[in-house]
Motif scaffolding. Structure first.
Motif, PDB file in Angstrom:
ATOM      1  N   ARG A  19       0.941  -1.334  -0.228  1.00 61.39           N
ATOM      2  CA  ARG A  19      -0.037  -0.144  -0.090  1.00 61.39           C
ATOM      3  C   ARG A  19       0.943   1.339  -0.070  1.00 61.39           C
ATOM      4  N   ILE A  20       0.630   2.185  -1.047  1.00 61.76           N
ATOM      5  CA  ILE A  20       1.555   3.228  -1.075  1.00 61.76           C
ATOM      6  C   ILE A  20       1.216   4.023  -0.034  1.00 61.76           C
ATOM      7  N   SER A  21       2.500   4.802   0.602  1.00 59.05           N
ATOM      8  CA  SER A  21       2.178   5.689   1.713  1.00 59.05           C
ATOM      9  C   SER A  21       3.125   7.314   1.563  1.00 59.05           C
ATOM     10  N   VAL A  22       2.287   8.074   1.570  1.00 58.82           N
ATOM     11  CA  VAL A  22       2.841   9.344   1.681  1.00 58.82           C
ATOM     12  C   VAL A  22       3.539   9.803   2.757  1.00 58.82           C
ATOM     13  N   LYS A  23       3.036   9.389   4.135  1.00 58.97           N
ATOM     14  CA  LYS A  23       3.696   9.653   5.180  1.00 58.97           C
ATOM     15  C   LYS A  23       4.824   9.003   5.532  1.00 58.97           C
ATOM     16  N   ALA A  24       5.103   7.856   5.068  1.00 57.59           N
ATOM     17  CA  ALA A  24       6.523   7.057   5.009  1.00 57.59           C
ATOM     18  C   ALA A  24       7.523   7.710   4.308  1.00 57.59           C
ATOM     19  N   ALA A  25       7.250   8.868   3.562  1.00 57.90           N
ATOM     20  CA  ALA A  25       8.278   9.646   2.983  1.00 57.90           C
ATOM     21  C   ALA A  25       8.668  10.949   3.475  1.00 57.90           C
ATOM     22  N   ALA A  26       8.246  10.904   4.751  1.00 50.74           N
ATOM     23  CA  ALA A  26       8.491  12.330   5.658  1.00 50.74           C
ATOM     24  C   ALA A  26       9.875  12.745   5.503  1.00 50.74           C
ATOM     25  N   SER A  27      10.964  11.670   5.483  1.00 50.37           N
ATOM     26  CA  SER A  27      12.373  11.734   5.243  1.00 50.37           C
ATOM     27  C   SER A  27      13.040  10.425   4.549  1.00 50.37           C
ATOM     28  N   GLU A  28      14.182  10.744   3.992  1.00 54.69           N
ATOM     29  CA  GLU A  28      14.972   9.555   3.516  1.00 54.69           C
ATOM     30  C   GLU A  28      15.061   8.530   4.399  1.00 54.69           C
ATOM     31  N   ALA A  29      15.240   8.533   5.639  1.00 55.11           N
ATOM     32  CA  ALA A  29      15.422   7.488   6.494  1.00 55.11           C
ATOM     33  C   ALA A  29      13.895   6.771   6.682  1.00 55.11           C
ATOM     34  N   SER A  30      12.851   7.583   6.851  1.00 55.98           N
ATOM     35  CA  SER A  30      11.668   6.930   6.954  1.00 55.98           C
ATOM     36  C   SER A  30      11.052   6.101   5.651  1.00 55.98           C
ATOM     37  N   PHE A  31      11.558   6.675   4.589  1.00 59.28           N
ATOM     38  CA  PHE A  31      11.009   5.932   3.309  1.00 59.28           C
ATOM     39  C   PHE A  31      12.055   4.592   3.182  1.00 59.28           C
ATOM     40  N   ALA A  32      13.236   4.784   3.741  1.00 57.97           N
ATOM     41  CA  ALA A  32      14.195   3.505   3.525  1.00 57.97           C
ATOM     42  C   ALA A  32      13.601   2.640   4.400  1.00 57.97           C
ATOM     43  N   ALA A  33      13.000   2.782   5.623  1.00 55.53           N
ATOM     44  CA  ALA A  33      12.394   1.868   6.501  1.00 55.53           C
ATOM     45  C   ALA A  33      11.106   1.300   5.966  1.00 55.53           C
ATOM     46  N   GLU A  34      10.411   2.260   5.011  1.00 53.22           N
ATOM     47  CA  GLU A  34       9.308   1.446   4.589  1.00 53.22           C
ATOM     48  C   GLU A  34       9.590   0.617   3.448  1.00 53.22           C
ATOM     49  N   LEU A  35      10.562   0.884   2.584  1.00 51.99           N
ATOM     50  CA  LEU A  35      11.236  -0.082   1.715  1.00 51.99           C
ATOM     51  C   LEU A  35      11.525  -1.218   2.323  1.00 51.99           C
ATOM     52  N   GLU A  36      12.046  -1.273   3.478  1.00 53.09           N
ATOM     53  CA  GLU A  36      12.760  -2.319   4.177  1.00 53.09           C
ATOM     54  C   GLU A  36      11.267  -3.152   4.657  1.00 53.09           C
ATOM     55  N   ARG A  37      10.520  -2.507   5.187  1.00 48.21           N
ATOM     56  CA  ARG A  37       8.974  -3.305   5.425  1.00 48.21           C
ATOM     57  C   ARG A  37       8.637  -3.892   4.288  1.00 48.21           C
ATOM     58  N   PRO A 295       3.434  -7.759  -9.492  1.00 50.45           N
ATOM     59  CA  PRO A 295       2.795  -7.200  -8.094  1.00 50.45           C
ATOM     60  C   PRO A 295       2.084  -5.942  -8.585  1.00 50.45           C
ATOM     61  N   MET A 296       0.986  -5.678  -7.793  1.00 52.12           N
ATOM     62  CA  MET A 296       0.088  -4.232  -7.813  1.00 52.12           C
ATOM     63  C   MET A 296       0.347  -3.601  -6.527  1.00 52.12           C
ATOM     64  N   GLN A 297       0.857  -2.476  -6.725  1.00 55.83           N
ATOM     65  CA  GLN A 297       1.011  -1.478  -5.565  1.00 55.83           C
ATOM     66  C   GLN A 297      -0.515  -0.822  -5.603  1.00 55.83           C
ATOM     67  N   VAL A 298      -0.984  -0.668  -4.365  1.00 61.55           N
ATOM     68  CA  VAL A 298      -2.395  -0.373  -4.277  1.00 61.55           C
ATOM     69  C   VAL A 298      -2.297   0.943  -3.149  1.00 61.55           C
ATOM     70  N   GLY A 299      -3.420   1.548  -2.965  1.00 63.93           N
ATOM     71  CA  GLY A 299      -3.452   2.466  -2.038  1.00 63.93           C
ATOM     72  C   GLY A 299      -3.972   3.904  -2.670  1.00 63.93           C
ATOM     73  N   ASN A 300      -4.442   4.908  -1.827  1.00 65.70           N
ATOM     74  CA  ASN A 300      -4.683   6.308  -2.163  1.00 65.70           C
ATOM     75  C   ASN A 300      -3.389   7.180  -2.072  1.00 65.70           C
ATOM     76  N   PHE A 301      -3.065   7.783  -3.201  1.00 68.54           N
ATOM     77  CA  PHE A 301      -2.276   8.562  -3.211  1.00 68.54           C
ATOM     78  C   PHE A 301      -2.691  10.128  -3.512  1.00 68.54           C
ATOM     79  N   PHE A 302      -2.960  11.001  -2.618  1.00 70.47           N
ATOM     80  CA  PHE A 302      -3.867  11.922  -2.364  1.00 70.47           C
ATOM     81  C   PHE A 302      -5.304  11.495  -3.123  1.00 70.47           C
ATOM     82  N   ASP A 303      -5.664  12.098  -4.284  1.00 72.65           N
ATOM     83  CA  ASP A 303      -6.602  12.166  -4.792  1.00 72.65           C
ATOM     84  C   ASP A 303      -6.663  10.877  -5.797  1.00 72.65           C
ATOM     85  N   ILE A 304      -5.451  10.316  -6.159  1.00 69.49           N
ATOM     86  CA  ILE A 304      -5.274   9.285  -7.072  1.00 69.49           C
ATOM     87  C   ILE A 304      -5.208   7.843  -6.277  1.00 69.49           C
ATOM     88  N   LEU A 305      -5.894   7.099  -6.910  1.00 68.16           N
ATOM     89  CA  LEU A 305      -6.254   5.525  -6.319  1.00 68.16           C
ATOM     90  C   LEU A 305      -5.414   4.564  -7.216  1.00 68.16           C
TER      91      LEU A 305
END
Length: 404
Positions: A19-37, A295-305
């Motif tokens: 599921r795509i996450s805007v919040k996870a991109a707050a910093s490079e470190a947080s997005f690296a953690a998201e990729l690891e997840r 693989p299908m990335q899913v989720g709401n990216f602002f108003d784009i789903l």
């Protein structure tokens, strides 16, 4: 035409639909953690006795555009267009630099060029490390220019991250939807630019189409792997290019930017059309293409789903199992020609709601689709089930024939 040998090589194919996450991109470190997840979703399914191919979704690194202080306000917006406009304010100086360097480029192109280092370095660096850590073949795509690295301190200060010690800058004015493939030692085996881009990629992001003549598969211990990003896997001209070069496994990184339980632009039911790629690429006209990992990335990216179901499919002379089909589908056939598909669906991710036919086979096709469509309308922003798209990691063990 490339002939197939009798020799086969074992492999485990894993598709991760996150599921795509805007919040996870707050910093490079947080997005690296998201990729690891996200990669971590595949880890419990890794095979100890055969090579593992882990395939992630399309435009996986897109949220990185909103990372850092300049992305703070844009991350809070409700629409993608407003977020992009707010983001541009923070990069205006660098955008002007690139509009002078490459006269005639669009405003959005100048913004993405300004984001070269942000889009490229954390994405590729983190996934390379994860491929090496887990000793896997790993594929994903992101929006990025073609880049070159520089250690010039002035350029690092202006365009990059001072702590990184290197900045990645655009080598030309193009911005591409690029698929990456890393090997088990973390080395980059190669990249493939998406050739057949969608209308939204063209109008919203001004993505540059790749060159079909540049498309090639990659030699691995499990055979030749070829990347066909989303629409490329629907396009016969592209698939012939892969097949003629002896590709065995098609990597179809995907993120369907539209309602899953509803019509597409060319078909009355989106999931039915999706068979045109995940099974369509495995028909007799492509004798060397044996497997598809989508693989299908899913989720709401602002108003784009983004919505869909991940699959792993296999060439076969048999008809597919009717119990292994997308929600709301009625059989397996090409939506343009009506020709029935052969093949096997080895693994299928669930959708946000189960197909009503599983509980009551007497439900008509029209009723099934109406029920699913009503449920799907609750998933976009503002809906009662907003962003309740399931994540899934699916896998299958295969014996990939060696093409010579």
């Amino acid at each position: 035409m490339v002939s197939q040998a009798s020799e086969t090589r074992p492999a485990r194919l894993i598709a991760v639909g996150n599921r795509i996450s805007v919040k996870a991109a707050a910093s490079e470190a947080s997005f690296a953690a998201e990729l690891e997840r996200i990669v971590g979703m595949a880890v419990p399914h890794l095979a100890p006795d055969r090579p593992n191919l882990v395939v992630l979704g399309e435009v996986l690194g897109l949220p990185l555009a909103l990372s850092g202080k300049r992305g703070t306000i844009p991350r809070r917006m409700r629409s993608a267009s407003v977020a992009i406009s707010m983001l541009a304010l923070g990069y205006a100086r660098n955008m002007l630099y690139y509009r002078r360097a490459f006269p005639g480029i669009s405003v959005i192109r100048s913004l993405l060029l300004s984001l070269s280092d942000t889009l490229y370095r954390p994405f590729t660096g983190t996934l390379s490390q994860l491929a090496a850590r887990h000793h896997i073949y790993l594929s994903a795509t992101t929006i990025t220019p073609h880049v070159y690295g520089s250690t010039d301190r002035g350029k690092i200060a202006r365009f990059g991250n001072r702590q990184a010690g290197r900045v990645y800058l655009p080598a030309d004015p193009g911005v591409y939807n690029t698929g990456f493939l890393w090997g088990p030692d973390g080395s980059l085996l190669g990249t493939t630019d998406k050739v057949f881009i969608t209308d939204s990629e063209r109008t919203t992001l001004d993505v540059t189409p790749g060159e079909l003549d540049a498309v090639r598969p990659f030699e691995t211990e499990m055979g030749k792997l070829g990347i066909a990003i989303s629409l490329d896997a629907f396009t016969s001209e592209y698939l012939r290019r892969l097949d003629d070069q002896g590709t065995c496994i098609v990597i179809q990184n995907d993120a369907n930017d539209g309602v899953w339980a509803g019509p597409s632009k060319t078909c009355e039911w989106q999931p039915q059309e999706w068979l045109n790629s995940v099974l369509g690429c495995l028909q007799d006209e492509y004798p060397n293409l044996m497997y598809n990992v989508c693989p299908m990335q899913v989720g709401n990216f602002f108003d784009i789903l983004f919505d869909g179901q991940s699959t792993i499919t296999m060439k076969s002379d048999c008809a597919p199992d009717p119990q292994m089909n997308f929600v709301g589908n009625n059989g397996f056939y090409h939506t343009d020609t009506g020709k029935p598909f052969k093949g096997r669906v080895l693994a299928l991710a669930p959708w946000a709601s189960e197909d009503p036919a599983f509980n009551d086979p007497r439900v008509s096709l029209a009723e099934r689709r109406a029920i699913l469509a009503r449920f799907g309308k609750q998933l976009p922003p503002g809906g009662s089930r907003a962003n309740a798209y399931p994540e899934a990691a699916i896998w299958a063990d295969v014996e990939a024939p060696v093409c010579v």
